[in-house]
Design a protein around this motif. Structure first.
Motif, PDB file in Angstrom:
ATOM      1  N   VAL A   5      58.693  88.109  51.620  1.00 53.38           N
ATOM      2  CA  VAL A   5      57.988  88.187  50.114  1.00 53.38           C
ATOM      3  C   VAL A   5      58.608  87.562  49.164  1.00 53.38           C
ATOM      4  N   PHE A   6      58.153  86.686  48.679  1.00 55.91           N
ATOM      5  CA  PHE A   6      58.716  86.028  47.410  1.00 55.91           C
ATOM      6  C   PHE A   6      58.667  86.512  46.018  1.00 55.91           C
ATOM      7  N   PHE A   7      59.710  86.669  45.218  1.00 56.85           N
ATOM      8  CA  PHE A   7      59.643  87.454  44.025  1.00 56.85           C
ATOM      9  C   PHE A   7      59.876  86.423  42.853  1.00 56.85           C
ATOM     10  N   ALA A   8      59.112  86.635  41.580  1.00 52.88           N
ATOM     11  CA  ALA A   8      59.507  85.613  40.652  1.00 52.88           C
ATOM     12  C   ALA A   8      59.486  86.545  39.122  1.00 52.88           C
ATOM     13  N   ALA A   9      60.169  86.410  38.391  1.00 50.81           N
ATOM     14  CA  ALA A   9      60.118  87.005  37.069  1.00 50.81           C
ATOM     15  C   ALA A   9      59.023  86.607  35.979  1.00 50.81           C
ATOM     16  N   ALA A  10      58.384  87.559  35.391  1.00 44.76           N
ATOM     17  CA  ALA A  10      57.277  87.136  34.598  1.00 44.76           C
ATOM     18  C   ALA A  10      57.142  88.571  33.867  1.00 44.76           C
ATOM     19  N   PRO A  11      58.110  88.389  32.893  1.00 52.76           N
ATOM     20  CA  PRO A  11      57.890  89.579  31.729  1.00 52.76           C
ATOM     21  C   PRO A  11      56.812  89.656  30.916  1.00 52.76           C
ATOM     22  N   SER A  12      56.071  88.726  30.875  1.00 50.89           N
ATOM     23  CA  SER A  12      54.832  89.057  30.028  1.00 50.89           C
ATOM     24  C   SER A  12      53.768  87.984  30.498  1.00 50.89           C
ATOM     25  N   TYR A  13      52.425  88.127  30.040  1.00 49.76           N
ATOM     26  CA  TYR A  13      51.378  87.383  30.492  1.00 49.76           C
ATOM     27  C   TYR A  13      51.355  86.059  29.720  1.00 49.76           C
ATOM     28  N   SER A  14      52.500  85.788  29.080  1.00 50.93           N
ATOM     29  CA  SER A  14      52.294  84.422  28.224  1.00 50.93           C
ATOM     30  C   SER A  14      52.103  83.189  29.395  1.00 50.93           C
ATOM     31  N   GLN A  15      50.985  82.383  28.961  1.00 49.25           N
ATOM     32  CA  GLN A  15      50.486  81.503  30.047  1.00 49.25           C
ATOM     33  C   GLN A  15      51.505  80.626  30.539  1.00 49.25           C
ATOM     34  N   SER A  16      52.270  80.183  29.820  1.00 46.24           N
ATOM     35  CA  SER A  16      53.347  79.067  30.313  1.00 46.24           C
ATOM     36  C   SER A  16      54.119  79.788  31.102  1.00 46.24           C
ATOM     37  N   ALA A  17      54.670  81.183  30.855  1.00 43.25           N
ATOM     38  CA  ALA A  17      55.601  82.049  31.771  1.00 43.25           C
ATOM     39  C   ALA A  17      54.879  82.238  33.128  1.00 43.25           C
ATOM     40  N   VAL A  18      53.691  82.555  33.025  1.00 42.75           N
ATOM     41  CA  VAL A  18      53.102  82.901  34.386  1.00 42.75           C
ATOM     42  C   VAL A  18      52.633  81.665  35.396  1.00 42.75           C
ATOM     43  N   ASP A  19      52.375  80.379  34.537  1.00 47.46           N
ATOM     44  CA  ASP A  19      52.314  79.149  35.199  1.00 47.46           C
ATOM     45  C   ASP A  19      53.421  78.770  35.924  1.00 47.46           C
ATOM     46  N   ASP A  20      54.898  78.939  35.311  1.00 47.45           N
ATOM     47  CA  ASP A  20      56.115  78.418  35.819  1.00 47.45           C
ATOM     48  C   ASP A  20      56.277  79.316  36.964  1.00 47.45           C
ATOM     49  N   ALA A  21      56.373  80.828  36.803  1.00 44.91           N
ATOM     50  CA  ALA A  21      56.434  81.387  37.952  1.00 44.91           C
ATOM     51  C   ALA A  21      55.535  81.360  39.019  1.00 44.91           C
ATOM     52  N   VAL A  22      54.196  81.031  38.976  1.00 47.26           N
ATOM     53  CA  VAL A  22      53.336  80.788  39.986  1.00 47.26           C
ATOM     54  C   VAL A  22      53.812  79.484  40.698  1.00 47.26           C
ATOM     55  N   GLU A  23      54.072  78.511  39.933  1.00 44.93           N
ATOM     56  CA  GLU A  23      54.598  77.182  40.399  1.00 44.93           C
ATOM     57  C   GLU A  23      55.787  77.408  41.303  1.00 44.93           C
ATOM     58  N   GLY A  24      56.587  78.354  40.849  1.00 49.04           N
ATOM     59  CA  GLY A  24      58.066  78.326  41.455  1.00 49.04           C
ATOM     60  C   GLY A  24      57.700  79.078  42.825  1.00 49.04           C
ATOM     61  N   LEU A  25      56.930  80.123  42.923  1.00 44.96           N
ATOM     62  CA  LEU A  25      56.252  80.730  44.264  1.00 44.96           C
ATOM     63  C   LEU A  25      55.726  79.976  45.017  1.00 44.96           C
ATOM     64  N   PHE A  26      54.978  78.918  44.698  1.00 45.36           N
ATOM     65  CA  PHE A  26      54.026  78.129  45.557  1.00 45.36           C
ATOM     66  C   PHE A  26      54.958  76.908  46.103  1.00 45.36           C
ATOM     67  N   ARG A  27      56.153  76.597  45.431  1.00 47.48           N
ATOM     68  CA  ARG A  27      56.964  75.727  46.155  1.00 47.48           C
ATOM     69  C   ARG A  27      57.947  76.360  47.181  1.00 47.48           C
ATOM     70  N   GLN A  28      58.068  77.441  46.873  1.00 52.37           N
ATOM     71  CA  GLN A  28      58.862  78.405  48.015  1.00 52.37           C
ATOM     72  C   GLN A  28      57.906  78.751  49.284  1.00 52.37           C
ATOM     73  N   LEU A  29      56.781  79.106  48.965  1.00 50.52           N
ATOM     74  CA  LEU A  29      56.059  79.641  50.245  1.00 50.52           C
ATOM     75  C   LEU A  29      55.457  78.538  50.845  1.00 50.52           C
ATOM     76  N   PRO A  30      55.734  78.677  52.178  1.00 55.72           N
ATOM     77  CA  PRO A  30      55.201  77.480  53.553  1.00 55.72           C
ATOM     78  C   PRO A  30      53.689  77.420  53.423  1.00 55.72           C
ATOM     79  N   ALA A  31      53.123  78.456  53.323  1.00 55.81           N
ATOM     80  CA  ALA A  31      51.589  78.730  53.354  1.00 55.81           C
ATOM     81  C   ALA A  31      51.027  77.759  52.209  1.00 55.81           C
ATOM     82  N   ALA A  32      51.455  77.494  51.235  1.00 60.54           N
ATOM     83  CA  ALA A  32      51.123  76.790  50.229  1.00 60.54           C
ATOM     84  C   ALA A  32      50.686  75.230  50.491  1.00 60.54           C
ATOM     85  N   VAL A  33      51.300  74.718  51.654  1.00 62.81           N
ATOM     86  CA  VAL A  33      50.942  73.498  52.022  1.00 62.81           C
ATOM     87  C   VAL A  33      49.543  73.136  52.532  1.00 62.81           C
ATOM     88  N   LEU A  34      48.918  74.546  52.855  1.00 58.44           N
ATOM     89  CA  LEU A  34      47.379  74.509  53.174  1.00 58.44           C
ATOM     90  C   LEU A  34      46.455  74.024  52.130  1.00 58.44           C
TER      91      LEU A  34
END
Length: 384
Positions: A5-34
């Motif tokens: 289970v991969f975790f990423a910090a997102a202290p608020s719903y600022s779109q840029s912060a959430v975008d960065d956190a999600v992109e970081g998760l996708f880069r680590q998550l093997p299933a994202a290659v689907l």
């Protein structure tokens, strides 16, 4: 299956912060290659009801937008991305449209140019390997190549936790969800049904909205609780086990996790070594409030040892059940509409529950727009 289970910090719903956190998760998550050009991708957020994002009842639109953008960066065309769910109550197109609009997700889908499913078409899914039951599911669920589960981190009056696994219940259209409550009135049977549903839908991975969770009398009657993280996992059960450890829930007390354990589909507890990414976020949440009903719904563990043997025989009569608060009831009838046992009726513009037939599924509590349904507890357990 990868159980991390991969975790990423997102202290608020600022779109840029959430975008960065999600992109970081996708880069680590093997299933994202689907995610690749030509793939039909379904995003399945939590759309319990038409509720504003700040209530923390539904998946936040910033999280939905970030996942759409991450999929596009991997070559998925906007036309091949669909957002779909079935909120509580009748699956009527107008009601679904209103719920999407109130949640803020409709605006995101329009801005990103992706398809927002507001139709009512469904079909029977093939019986999955290892499943005992078959399901009728929303048409976009059946048509997708890649399903991304987008749950909200919430409590739940019946199951304790509403996260990656429980969120899939919205793949079942409209009042058929109430029918499943009627067919599986016992918590154990309902949890076992959710595992069959998980095996049938088989999402590719999940991205959990834990930026602001929902504590207390969830999934809709509690209150927002800032948690400051997003999480991603390929294994829905592993994600939910991790959340149990963080929120102070015993996995065996969560009906669907208990069912999965009995079927050998998940361990008894989450292994901390499987936490990945920003692992400092994988930590106990202090004073996280569980539903008022929760410990009392599982009071056998706290009963005196000498009388625990009698608990199963009396639980039907002393377990918590929903109770209408007449002063807050507006007589809208949504609770009566969704009740699988048809135990609720309107009298003098107020809802009334016939307790004899109530199966304590708390569907009425989920859909009440004014939180007029409380928990009635057996007087001996009010101070437990």
């Amino acid at each position: 299956m990868d159980e991390r289970v991969f975790f990423a910090a997102a202290p608020s719903y600022s779109q840029s912060a959430v975008d960065d956190a999600v992109e970081g998760l996708f880069r680590q998550l093997p299933a994202a290659v689907l995610l690749a050009p030509g793939k039909k991708v379904l995003l399945k957020p939590n759309l319990l009801s038409g509720t504003a994002p700040e209530k923390a009842v539904t998946t936040h639109p910033a999280v939905v937008a970030a996942v759409i953008r991450a999929a596009k960066r991997r070559g998925v065309a906007a036309a091949d991305i669909t957002v779909a769910d079935s909120p509580g109550g009748p699956h009527a197109s107008g009601l679904v449209k209103a719920a999407w609009k109130a949640s803020g997700i409709a605006a995101v889908c329009a801005e990103e140019g992706v398809q927002l499913y507001t139709g009512t078409v469904s079909g029977e899914a093939p019986k999955a390997e290892g499943a005992k039951r078959r399901f009728t599911l929303l048409e976009p669920v059946l048509a997708a190549d890649v399903i991304i589960d987008l749950p909200k981190c919430k409590t739940h009056m019946m199951t304790g936790l509403s996260a990656a696994t429980k969120n899939l219940f919205g793949c079942i259209p409209g009042l058929q969800k109430a029918e499943w409550h009627m067919r599986c009135p016992k918590k154990g049977d309902f949890g076992d049904m959710l595992i069959d549903l998980l095996l049938t839908v088989k999402p590719s991975f999940a991205v959990l909205d834990g930026v602001v969770g929902h504590e207390g009398n969830g999934p809709s009657g509690g209150s927002p609780r800032p948690l400051g993280f997003l999480a991603a996992a390929e294994d829905m059960l592993s994600m939910d086990l991790a959340l149990c450890r963080m929120l102070g829930l015993a996995p065996e007390s969560v009906p669907y996790l208990a069912a999965a354990q009995k079927r050998g589909l998940c361990p008894a507890a989450f292994d901390p070594a499987l936490a990945a990414g920003e692992t400092a976020l994988f930590a106990p949440v202090e004073n996280f409030r569980l539903p008022d009903s929760w410990r009392k719904m599982n009071f056998s563990d706290s009963a005196p040892r000498a009388v625990r043997w009698a608990v199963p025989a009396v639980e039907k009569w002393v377990a918590p059940r929903p109770q209408i608060a007449p002063a807050r009831c507006i007589g809208c009838g949504r609770c009566a509409e969704i009740c699988p046992q048809h135990t609720i009726e309107l009298k003098n513009k107020k809802a009334h529950i016939k307790p004899k037939d109530c199966i304590r599924c708390f569907c009425c509590h989920e859909v009440c727009p004014v939180q007029a349904i409380d928990t009635k507890r057996f007087f001996l357990f009010k101070k437990l």
